[in-house]
Design a protein around this motif. Structure first.
Motif, PDB file in Angstrom:
ATOM      1  N   ALA A 185     -15.626  -7.717 -24.324  1.00 33.14           N
ATOM      2  CA  ALA A 185     -14.620  -8.139 -25.114  1.00 33.14           C
ATOM      3  C   ALA A 185     -14.236  -7.640 -26.417  1.00 33.14           C
ATOM      4  O   ALA A 185     -15.261  -7.588 -27.103  1.00 33.14           O
ATOM      5  CB  ALA A 185     -14.304  -9.775 -24.919  1.00 33.14           C
ATOM      6  N   LEU A 186     -13.341  -7.245 -26.929  1.00 33.04           N
ATOM      7  CA  LEU A 186     -12.866  -6.892 -28.069  1.00 33.04           C
ATOM      8  C   LEU A 186     -13.179  -7.745 -29.317  1.00 33.04           C
ATOM      9  O   LEU A 186     -12.628  -9.054 -29.214  1.00 33.04           O
ATOM     10  CB  LEU A 186     -11.353  -6.390 -28.202  1.00 33.04           C
ATOM     11  CG  LEU A 186     -10.987  -5.746 -29.415  1.00 33.04           C
ATOM     12  CD1 LEU A 186     -11.586  -4.179 -29.560  1.00 33.04           C
ATOM     13  CD2 LEU A 186      -9.559  -5.321 -29.410  1.00 33.04           C
ATOM     14  N   GLY A 187     -14.403  -7.360 -30.093  1.00 32.73           N
ATOM     15  CA  GLY A 187     -14.614  -8.180 -31.179  1.00 32.73           C
ATOM     16  C   GLY A 187     -15.592  -9.257 -30.772  1.00 32.73           C
ATOM     17  O   GLY A 187     -16.059 -10.205 -31.790  1.00 32.73           O
ATOM     18  N   LYS A 188     -15.952  -9.580 -29.645  1.00 31.08           N
ATOM     19  CA  LYS A 188     -16.967 -10.474 -29.082  1.00 31.08           C
ATOM     20  C   LYS A 188     -18.018  -9.891 -28.525  1.00 31.08           C
ATOM     21  O   LYS A 188     -18.004  -9.110 -27.967  1.00 31.08           O
ATOM     22  CB  LYS A 188     -16.151 -11.238 -27.880  1.00 31.08           C
ATOM     23  CG  LYS A 188     -14.907 -11.910 -28.291  1.00 31.08           C
ATOM     24  CD  LYS A 188     -15.087 -13.243 -29.352  1.00 31.08           C
ATOM     25  CE  LYS A 188     -13.706 -14.022 -29.506  1.00 31.08           C
ATOM     26  NZ  LYS A 188     -13.897 -14.956 -30.088  1.00 31.08           N
ATOM     27  N   LYS A 189     -19.268 -10.562 -28.898  1.00 27.39           N
ATOM     28  CA  LYS A 189     -20.617 -10.132 -28.461  1.00 27.39           C
ATOM     29  C   LYS A 189     -20.748 -10.873 -27.213  1.00 27.39           C
ATOM     30  O   LYS A 189     -20.701 -12.255 -26.997  1.00 27.39           O
ATOM     31  CB  LYS A 189     -21.541 -10.521 -29.569  1.00 27.39           C
ATOM     32  CG  LYS A 189     -22.825 -10.100 -29.104  1.00 27.39           C
ATOM     33  CD  LYS A 189     -23.903 -10.615 -30.303  1.00 27.39           C
ATOM     34  CE  LYS A 189     -25.396 -10.047 -29.916  1.00 27.39           C
ATOM     35  NZ  LYS A 189     -26.263 -10.223 -30.880  1.00 27.39           N
ATOM     36  N   THR A 190     -20.993 -10.110 -26.144  1.00 27.35           N
ATOM     37  CA  THR A 190     -21.310 -10.572 -24.881  1.00 27.35           C
ATOM     38  C   THR A 190     -22.477 -10.644 -24.121  1.00 27.35           C
ATOM     39  O   THR A 190     -22.727 -11.149 -23.002  1.00 27.35           O
ATOM     40  CB  THR A 190     -20.218  -9.968 -23.762  1.00 27.35           C
ATOM     41  OG1 THR A 190     -20.438  -8.561 -23.558  1.00 27.35           O
ATOM     42  CG2 THR A 190     -18.781 -10.068 -24.140  1.00 27.35           C
ATOM     43  N   GLY A 191     -23.536  -9.922 -24.922  1.00 27.83           N
ATOM     44  CA  GLY A 191     -24.903  -9.757 -24.362  1.00 27.83           C
ATOM     45  C   GLY A 191     -25.756  -9.916 -25.701  1.00 27.83           C
ATOM     46  O   GLY A 191     -25.372  -9.670 -26.688  1.00 27.83           O
ATOM     47  N   GLY A 192     -27.119  -9.278 -25.063  1.00 29.98           N
ATOM     48  CA  GLY A 192     -28.009  -9.304 -25.932  1.00 29.98           C
ATOM     49  C   GLY A 192     -28.801 -10.572 -26.532  1.00 29.98           C
ATOM     50  O   GLY A 192     -28.499 -11.710 -26.009  1.00 29.98           O
ATOM     51  N   ARG A 193     -29.310 -10.532 -27.671  1.00 29.21           N
ATOM     52  CA  ARG A 193     -30.317 -11.643 -28.127  1.00 29.21           C
ATOM     53  C   ARG A 193     -29.283 -12.539 -28.660  1.00 29.21           C
ATOM     54  O   ARG A 193     -28.127 -12.418 -29.371  1.00 29.21           O
ATOM     55  CB  ARG A 193     -31.202 -11.302 -29.036  1.00 29.21           C
ATOM     56  CG  ARG A 193     -32.254 -10.484 -28.713  1.00 29.21           C
ATOM     57  CD  ARG A 193     -33.581 -10.017 -29.443  1.00 29.21           C
ATOM     58  NE  ARG A 193     -33.345 -10.371 -30.766  1.00 29.21           N
ATOM     59  CZ  ARG A 193     -34.179 -10.174 -31.609  1.00 29.21           C
ATOM     60  NH1 ARG A 193     -35.154  -9.615 -31.507  1.00 29.21           N
ATOM     61  NH2 ARG A 193     -34.426 -10.632 -33.001  1.00 29.21           N
ATOM     62  N   GLN A 194     -29.627 -13.960 -28.721  1.00 28.29           N
ATOM     63  CA  GLN A 194     -28.975 -15.033 -29.242  1.00 28.29           C
ATOM     64  C   GLN A 194     -29.177 -15.045 -30.751  1.00 28.29           C
ATOM     65  O   GLN A 194     -30.392 -14.714 -31.043  1.00 28.29           O
ATOM     66  CB  GLN A 194     -29.160 -16.288 -28.506  1.00 28.29           C
ATOM     67  CG  GLN A 194     -28.634 -16.582 -26.972  1.00 28.29           C
ATOM     68  CD  GLN A 194     -27.392 -16.260 -26.921  1.00 28.29           C
ATOM     69  OE1 GLN A 194     -26.764 -16.846 -27.620  1.00 28.29           O
ATOM     70  NE2 GLN A 194     -26.945 -15.610 -26.030  1.00 28.29           N
ATOM     71  N   LYS A 195     -28.294 -15.295 -31.541  1.00 32.45           N
ATOM     72  CA  LYS A 195     -28.598 -15.536 -33.199  1.00 32.45           C
ATOM     73  C   LYS A 195     -29.716 -16.412 -33.156  1.00 32.45           C
ATOM     74  O   LYS A 195     -29.728 -17.437 -32.643  1.00 32.45           O
ATOM     75  CB  LYS A 195     -27.264 -16.246 -33.511  1.00 32.45           C
ATOM     76  CG  LYS A 195     -27.263 -16.373 -35.130  1.00 32.45           C
ATOM     77  CD  LYS A 195     -25.945 -16.734 -35.582  1.00 32.45           C
ATOM     78  CE  LYS A 195     -26.226 -16.511 -37.057  1.00 32.45           C
ATOM     79  NZ  LYS A 195     -24.700 -17.037 -37.905  1.00 32.45           N
ATOM     80  N   GLY A 196     -30.595 -16.122 -34.078  1.00 31.50           N
ATOM     81  CA  GLY A 196     -31.801 -17.062 -34.362  1.00 31.50           C
ATOM     82  C   GLY A 196     -33.012 -16.787 -33.768  1.00 31.50           C
ATOM     83  O   GLY A 196     -34.062 -17.547 -34.005  1.00 31.50           O
ATOM     84  N   THR A 197     -32.956 -15.784 -32.589  1.00 26.03           N
ATOM     85  CA  THR A 197     -33.992 -15.667 -31.737  1.00 26.03           C
ATOM     86  C   THR A 197     -35.320 -14.792 -32.464  1.00 26.03           C
ATOM     87  O   THR A 197     -34.929 -13.840 -33.202  1.00 26.03           O
ATOM     88  CB  THR A 197     -33.895 -14.728 -30.566  1.00 26.03           C
ATOM     89  OG1 THR A 197     -32.610 -15.281 -29.753  1.00 26.03           O
ATOM     90  CG2 THR A 197     -34.857 -14.622 -29.696  1.00 26.03           C
ATOM     91  N   PRO A 198     -36.447 -15.343 -32.690  1.00 23.85           N
ATOM     92  CA  PRO A 198     -37.335 -14.558 -33.298  1.00 23.85           C
ATOM     93  C   PRO A 198     -37.815 -13.565 -32.650  1.00 23.85           C
ATOM     94  O   PRO A 198     -37.827 -13.313 -31.472  1.00 23.85           O
ATOM     95  CB  PRO A 198     -38.589 -15.646 -33.276  1.00 23.85           C
ATOM     96  CG  PRO A 198     -38.329 -16.568 -32.194  1.00 23.85           C
ATOM     97  CD  PRO A 198     -36.734 -16.545 -31.928  1.00 23.85           C
ATOM     98  N   ASN A 199     -38.203 -12.367 -33.404  1.00 25.53           N
ATOM     99  CA  ASN A 199     -38.804 -11.185 -33.051  1.00 25.53           C
ATOM    100  C   ASN A 199     -40.032 -11.541 -32.137  1.00 25.53           C
ATOM    101  O   ASN A 199     -40.575 -12.428 -32.362  1.00 25.53           O
ATOM    102  CB  ASN A 199     -39.180 -10.060 -34.038  1.00 25.53           C
ATOM    103  CG  ASN A 199     -37.890  -9.950 -34.638  1.00 25.53           C
ATOM    104  OD1 ASN A 199     -36.872  -9.562 -34.443  1.00 25.53           O
ATOM    105  ND2 ASN A 199     -38.158  -9.421 -36.060  1.00 25.53           N
TER     106      ASN A 199
END
Length: 125
Positions: free
Chosen positions: A2-16
């Motif tokens: 979606a334009l300007g929206k994050k739809t995948g990948g790691r969630q914010k705050g997920t540690p390495n």
């Protein structure tokens, strides 16, 4: 996506993920700088030039392996090693090139005042 929206990948705050090699290297480095009793293979104090390295109370010297290695270096090599270590703790200063050439005419305050007073800057007779 979606334009300007994050739809995948790691969630914010997920540690390495933990890197086992990085952990091993960190532990090894910390142990190298950790003070400990310096003993030879037989369990006695380390000797330098036939003299045992002892604390003032007569017990084997307590020092880190780093300090022991530094003691064995020549003074100039010791300074070079310290300088190289400082590179990891202090920011490097960057040199700045300045072009001091003046292109065009230079106007002084006096020139500006003459201009405001209506003087041309030429001597009038």
């Amino acid at each position: 996506m979606a334009l300007g929206k994050k739809t995948g990948g790691r969630q914010k705050g997920t540690p390495n993920k933990e890197n086992p090699l990085k952990g091993y290297l960190r532990a090894h480095s910390l142990a190298y700088f950790e003070p400990k009793r310096q003993l030879n293979a037989k369990g006695g104090p380390i000797e330098v030039d036939g003299e045992p390295l002892l604390n003032p109370d007569g017990t084997p010297l307590v020092a880190s392996d780093f300090e022991m290695d530094m003691m064995q270096l020549a003074p100039d090599d010791r300074v070079a090693a310290e300088l190289r270590l400082l590179e990891f703790h202090t920011p490097k200063m960057k040199s700045v090139d300045v072009d001091m050439d003046i292109h065009g005419t230079v106007h002084t305050i006096e020139d500006r005042l003459k201009e405001l007073c209506g003087e041309t800057g030429e001597d009038e007779d």
